[in-house]
Design a protein around this motif. Structure first.
Motif, PDB file in Angstrom:
ATOM      1  N   TYR A 123      11.325   3.405   3.229  1.00  0.00           N
ATOM      2  CA  TYR A 123      10.517   4.438   2.992  1.00  0.00           C
ATOM      3  C   TYR A 123      10.293   5.735   3.207  1.00  0.00           C
ATOM      4  N   PHE A 178       3.327  12.598   2.543  1.00  0.00           N
ATOM      5  CA  PHE A 178       2.569  11.068   1.695  1.00  0.00           C
ATOM      6  C   PHE A 178       2.391  12.010   1.086  1.00  0.00           C
ATOM      7  N   ARG A 204       9.967   9.368   1.800  1.00  0.00           N
ATOM      8  CA  ARG A 204       9.200   9.718   1.582  1.00  0.00           C
ATOM      9  C   ARG A 204       9.411  11.400   2.266  1.00  0.00           C
ATOM     10  N   SER A 259     -12.255  -2.114   4.242  1.00  0.00           N
ATOM     11  CA  SER A 259     -11.628  -2.459   5.362  1.00  0.00           C
ATOM     12  C   SER A 259     -12.736  -2.473   6.614  1.00  0.00           C
ATOM     13  N   ARG A 313       0.591  -2.970   3.128  1.00  0.00           N
ATOM     14  CA  ARG A 313       1.739  -2.079   3.264  1.00  0.00           C
ATOM     15  C   ARG A 313       3.158  -2.450   3.048  1.00  0.00           C
ATOM     16  N   ARG A 344       5.904   2.276   6.585  1.00  0.00           N
ATOM     17  CA  ARG A 344       7.324   3.026   7.742  1.00  0.00           C
ATOM     18  C   ARG A 344       7.966   2.618   8.193  1.00  0.00           C
ATOM     19  N   ALA A 349       0.256   4.357  -3.766  1.00  0.00           N
ATOM     20  CA  ALA A 349      -1.149   5.303  -3.729  1.00  0.00           C
ATOM     21  C   ALA A 349      -2.055   5.101  -1.969  1.00  0.00           C
ATOM     22  N   ASP A 350      -3.109   5.535  -2.128  1.00  0.00           N
ATOM     23  CA  ASP A 350      -4.287   5.065  -1.409  1.00  0.00           C
ATOM     24  C   ASP A 350      -5.647   5.434  -1.663  1.00  0.00           C
ATOM     25  N   HIS A 403      -3.859  -8.386   8.079  1.00  0.00           N
ATOM     26  CA  HIS A 403      -4.144  -6.525   8.071  1.00  0.00           C
ATOM     27  C   HIS A 403      -2.763  -5.745   7.541  1.00  0.00           C
TER      28      HIS A 403
HETATM   29  O1  CP3 Z   1       0.165  -1.370   0.833  1.00  0.00           O
HETATM   30  C1  CP3 Z   1       0.753  -1.101  -0.096  1.00  0.00           C
HETATM   31  O2  CP3 Z   1       1.955  -0.794   0.349  1.00  0.00           O
HETATM   32  C2  CP3 Z   1      -0.250   0.323  -0.884  1.00  0.00           C
HETATM   33  C3  CP3 Z   1      -0.137   1.201  -0.037  1.00  0.00           C
HETATM   34  C4  CP3 Z   1      -1.472   1.216   0.354  1.00  0.00           C
HETATM   35  C5  CP3 Z   1      -1.468   2.055   1.421  1.00  0.00           C
HETATM   36  N1  CP3 Z   1      -2.486   2.424   1.776  1.00  0.00           N
HETATM   37  C6  CP3 Z   1      -0.751   3.696   1.656  1.00  0.00           C
HETATM   38  C7  CP3 Z   1      -0.051   4.445   2.869  1.00  0.00           C
HETATM   39  C8  CP3 Z   1      -2.153   0.914   0.348  1.00  0.00           C
HETATM   40  C9  CP3 Z   1      -3.087  -0.265  -0.150  1.00  0.00           C
HETATM   41  C10 CP3 Z   1      -3.417   1.556   1.434  1.00  0.00           C
HETATM   42  C11 CP3 Z   1      -5.082   1.419   1.769  1.00  0.00           C
HETATM   43  C12 CP3 Z   1      -5.961   2.374   2.482  1.00  0.00           C
HETATM   44  N2  CP3 Z   1      -5.516   3.243   2.676  1.00  0.00           N
HETATM   45  C13 CP3 Z   1      -6.781   1.979   3.567  1.00  0.00           C
HETATM   46  C14 CP3 Z   1      -7.350  -0.066   3.355  1.00  0.00           C
HETATM   47  C15 CP3 Z   1      -6.286  -0.490   4.106  1.00  0.00           C
HETATM   48  C16 CP3 Z   1      -6.483  -1.014   5.193  1.00  0.00           C
HETATM   49  O3  CP3 Z   1      -5.094  -0.593   6.356  1.00  0.00           O
HETATM   50  O4  CP3 Z   1      -7.793  -1.325   5.648  1.00  0.00           O
HETATM   51  C17 CP3 Z   1      -7.316   2.466   4.388  1.00  0.00           C
HETATM   52  C18 CP3 Z   1      -8.164   2.424   5.149  1.00  0.00           C
HETATM   53  C19 CP3 Z   1      -6.191   3.559   4.012  1.00  0.00           C
HETATM   54  C20 CP3 Z   1      -6.856   5.032   4.101  1.00  0.00           C
HETATM   55  C21 CP3 Z   1      -5.405   5.654   5.453  1.00  0.00           C
HETATM   56  N3  CP3 Z   1      -4.064   5.436   4.960  1.00  0.00           N
HETATM   57  C22 CP3 Z   1      -5.132   5.737   6.896  1.00  0.00           C
HETATM   58  C23 CP3 Z   1      -6.328   5.108   7.843  1.00  0.00           C
HETATM   59  C24 CP3 Z   1      -4.430   5.625   7.414  1.00  0.00           C
HETATM   60  C25 CP3 Z   1      -3.572   6.455   8.504  1.00  0.00           C
HETATM   61  C26 CP3 Z   1      -3.183   5.320   8.482  1.00  0.00           C
HETATM   62  C27 CP3 Z   1      -1.660   5.074   9.218  1.00  0.00           C
HETATM   63  O5  CP3 Z   1      -1.038   4.374   8.754  1.00  0.00           O
HETATM   64  O6  CP3 Z   1      -1.396   5.848   9.195  1.00  0.00           O
HETATM   65  C28 CP3 Z   1      -3.313   6.483   5.571  1.00  0.00           C
HETATM   66  C29 CP3 Z   1      -1.583   6.767   5.311  1.00  0.00           C
HETATM   67  C30 CP3 Z   1      -1.002   6.082   4.334  1.00  0.00           C
HETATM   68  N4  CP3 Z   1      -1.527   4.822   2.859  1.00  0.00           N
HETATM   69  C31 CP3 Z   1       0.261   5.209   4.562  1.00  0.00           C
HETATM   70  C32 CP3 Z   1       0.588   4.490   3.962  1.00  0.00           C
HETATM   71  C33 CP3 Z   1       2.645   3.992   3.200  1.00  0.00           C
HETATM   72  C34 CP3 Z   1       0.752   6.357   5.838  1.00  0.00           C
HETATM   73  C35 CP3 Z   1       1.461   7.465   5.519  1.00  0.00           C
HETATM   74  C36 CP3 Z   1       2.848   7.916   6.133  1.00  0.00           C
HETATM   75  O7  CP3 Z   1       3.631   7.120   4.986  1.00  0.00           O
HETATM   76  O8  CP3 Z   1       3.207   8.704   6.897  1.00  0.00           O
END
Ligand code: CP3
Length: 344
Positions: A31, A41, A35, A204, A22, A26, A71-72, A320
């Motif tokens: 970033y 997002f 955004r 995860s 990540r 945020r 990406a996600d 993590h």
């Molecule tokens: O790591 C990076 O910088 C690359 C981008 C990336 C994101 N998500 C961007 C993101 C990667 C590799 C992920 C993986 C991801 N997404 C996982 C596996 C890794 C882990 O954290 O266990 C999972 C379970 C997700 C699903 C997901 N996406 C959730 C549950 C959430 C909400 C929780 C949160 O942190 O807000 C997201 C949102 C998300 N994905 C954000 C980012 C930068 C935050 C969204 C925002 O900017 O509002």
């Protein structure tokens, strides 16, 4: 060769390469600004220019050794036909899959590319824009973790709905897993074709799979995905992250064919050095909270992990993702310390 690629190839380096889960997120004001420009997002994920920009932000600011595609993991369910949206301050929401009709309604593995084309474009942009020493990581969620969201329609503390479907209607659950697995192969293949040099599988929620279920739903899908990707792209290194696998981290390299196993912070670096690193490269495992608290404890722990894992291939990372309340100055301190620019 780029330091990340050398470590993934099994080389023990004097200073391990570093990147951070990540790392685009945020905690960075730049970033948050991008955004806001994208609107939300998901619009950011599908805007190749802005997704390229946020991927590059932590590289510019900190000089990480690798960039991870912005990406996600939940874009794959969306490309398969699920509704997906994010509730601010809460997390993802999806339409749910609970029966065979829901699985049958999903798109096929070759029909995901229209939706995901902007992601491939982001990878192409990055392949041309990154500094020559910075490696580019693509990624996807592992089938079990993606399935937990597709069944429950949201994140859950214990993945209860997915376990209930698995235990209550195994044919439907297995059909869903197969659909996700097939799509994941095509998605990662396209990322590699677009210029990703390695890919990471994020499982995860692997830690909630116990006994035979861990073998069937974490190890075997990862093994099939790794084998198929390496068949299509000989020499492609793969990073696997079966988070909270505990004892099951042991042997995960051999069981899946992954070149690198990422470990969370519930296991000690000494234990990893003794039990996991002899089988291949390891990635991890600083507690994310150090990025909030900083100070001497951060310095000590970076040195401790670096030194404990110094006798084998290691990619330094967090256990993590970094959290939104982290201080960017602590990220810089982590990197300076790892590269030994902090006086002892
Ligand atoms: O790591 C990076 O910088 C690359 C981008 C990336 C994101 N998500 C961007 C993101 C990667 C590799 C992920 C993986 C991801 N997404 C996982 C596996 C890794 C882990 O954290 O266990 C999972 C379970 C997700 C699903 C997901 N996406 C959730 C549950 C959430 C909400 C929780 C949160 O942190 O807000 C997201 C949102 C998300 N994905 C954000 C980012 C930068 C935050 C969204 C925002 O900017 O509002």
């Amino acid at each position: 060769m780029k330091t990340l690629m050398r470590a993934l190839a099994g080389e023990t380096l004097p200073v391990p390469p570093i990147w951070m889960m990540r790392q685009a997120g945020r905690y960075l004001p730049e970033y948050r600004a991008t955004r806001a420009e994208a609107g939300d997002f998901l619009s950011l994920c599908y805007n190749s220019d802005l997704a390229t920009e946020v991927t590059l932000q932590p590289i510019r600011r900190f000089g990480f050794d690798a960039a991870i595609l912005f990406a996600d993991i939940l874009l794959v369910p969306q490309a398969l036909g699920a509704d997906l949206w994010f509730v601010t301050g809460e997390g993802p929401r999806l339409s749910t899959i609970t029966d065979q009709a829901g699985v049958d309604a999903l798109k096929g593995p070759d029909d995901i590319h229209d939706t995901l084309a902007p992601v491939y474009q982001t990878v192409r942009n990055l392949a041309g824009a990154l500094p020559s020493e910075t490696a580019l990581i693509g990624f996807a969620g592992a089938p079990w973790t993606v399935a937990t969201y597709m069944v429950a329609g949201r994140g859950t503390p214990d993945q209860g709905p997915a376990h209930a479907l698995k235990d209550g209607n195994r044919p439907v659950f297995d059909a869903l897993m197969a659909r996700i697995e097939a799509a994941t192969v095509e998605y990662l293949d396209m990322q590699v074709q677009a210029g990703a040099e390695t890919v990471k599988l994020f499982d995860s929620w692997a830690g909630s799979l116990k006994g035979d279920d861990f073998q069937t739903y974490a190890v075997e899908p990862a093994a099939r995905i790794v084998a198929e990707l390496k068949r299509r792209h000989p020499g492609l290194p793969v990073i696997a992250f079966p988070r909270e696998a505990g004892e099951a981290y042991v042997g995960f390299h051999a069981a899946t064919g992954a070149d690198c196993v990422a470990v969370d912070d519930s296991v000690s670096a000494e234990w990893v050095a003794e039990n996991v690193q002899p089988h291949g490269c390891v990635q991890g495992n600083l507690k994310s909270s150090h990025m909030v608290t900083g100070g001497q404890a951060l310095i000590d722990e970076v040195r401790h992990i670096r030194d404990a894992l110094s006798n084998g291939p290691h990619v330094f990372n967090l256990g993590h993702g970094i959290t939104p309340d982290a201080d960017p100055d602590n990220v810089a301190l982590m990197i300076e310390t790892l590269r030994e620019r902090v006086p002892a």
